[in-house]
Design a protein around this motif. Sequence first.
Motif, mmCIF file in Angstrom:
data_model
loop_
_atom_site.group_PDB
_atom_site.id
_atom_site.type_symbol
_atom_site.label_atom_id
_atom_site.label_comp_id
_atom_site.label_asym_id
_atom_site.label_seq_id
_atom_site.Cartn_x
_atom_site.Cartn_y
_atom_site.Cartn_z
ATOM 1 N N THR A 1 51.523 1.715 53.182
ATOM 2 C CA THR A 1 50.265 1.432 53.499
ATOM 3 C C THR A 1 50.123 2.327 51.809
ATOM 4 O OG1 THR A 1 50.389 2.163 55.149
ATOM 5 C CG2 THR A 1 48.457 2.854 54.249
ATOM 6 N N GLN B 1 50.508 6.193 50.324
ATOM 7 C CA GLN B 1 50.496 7.281 51.154
ATOM 8 C C GLN B 1 52.221 7.105 52.024
ATOM 9 O OE1 GLN B 1 46.209 5.568 52.855
ATOM 10 N NE2 GLN B 1 45.381 6.272 51.191
ATOM 11 N N HIS C 1 48.190 -0.919 60.389
ATOM 12 C CA HIS C 1 47.714 0.079 58.959
ATOM 13 C C HIS C 1 48.467 0.175 57.580
ATOM 14 C CE1 HIS C 1 51.317 1.029 61.268
ATOM 15 N NE2 HIS C 1 52.169 1.044 60.354
ATOM 16 N N MET C 2 49.884 -0.600 57.356
ATOM 17 C CA MET C 2 50.436 -1.948 56.566
ATOM 18 C C MET C 2 48.910 -2.563 55.525
ATOM 19 S SD MET C 2 53.157 -0.300 57.006
ATOM 20 C CE MET C 2 54.352 0.590 57.809
ATOM 21 N N ASP C 3 49.206 -2.303 54.295
ATOM 22 C CA ASP C 3 48.628 -2.579 53.216
ATOM 23 C C ASP C 3 49.397 -3.626 52.457
ATOM 24 O OD1 ASP C 3 45.809 -1.114 53.748
ATOM 25 O OD2 ASP C 3 47.817 0.273 52.168
ATOM 26 N N PRO D 1 46.091 1.707 49.924
ATOM 27 C CA PRO D 1 44.472 1.092 49.704
ATOM 28 C C PRO D 1 43.945 0.737 47.835
ATOM 29 C CG PRO D 1 44.479 3.533 50.218
ATOM 30 C CD PRO D 1 45.554 2.846 50.536
#
Length: 156
Positions: free
Chosen positions: A36, A138, A107-109, A38
């Motif tokens: 994660t 994160q 939720h994982m980028d 962003p």
Amino acid sequence: MNYVPSTTTMATTKLRLNIEELNEDFFDDTRLLGITAPVKNYQFCLQLNNLLGYQFRLNPGLEIHLRRKERSYYFSIYESKEPNSFLVHYLYHNQFDGEYLLPEFKHMDFLWLMKGDLVDDARCSWIKQSVRNLSGVQLVAELTNEQIKNKGNMVF
């Protein structure tokens, strides 16, 4: 001269591709991290390259194309080969225009797949800890094959 078709017929054999088996084979001896962070793809790769010594480059030939809801979605893949090894690192961007390559990990980028050679626990831990220390990161977690419901989406 007249052609007379043969009265003998050959038995037809249908070959069926076992997609599940193909997916399992693709993930044999791999390690997968979910990240994660962003940040933009290129910014994340730049950090991995400059701070950790990788050589991640966009590989348009590996881009994943999915069709959902009558729309096309394209998920980029960055690649970094280990010198003097069969190990290749693949960094997938998990999101494109509101859709996810692996919806079970919204939720994982990024998804970091290590494939082609053994990555022992010590090396995997070093990678996880190093990535955790990068700006904008994160969360870094190792994902198991059992957790991945849509494995076929990652196969190139």
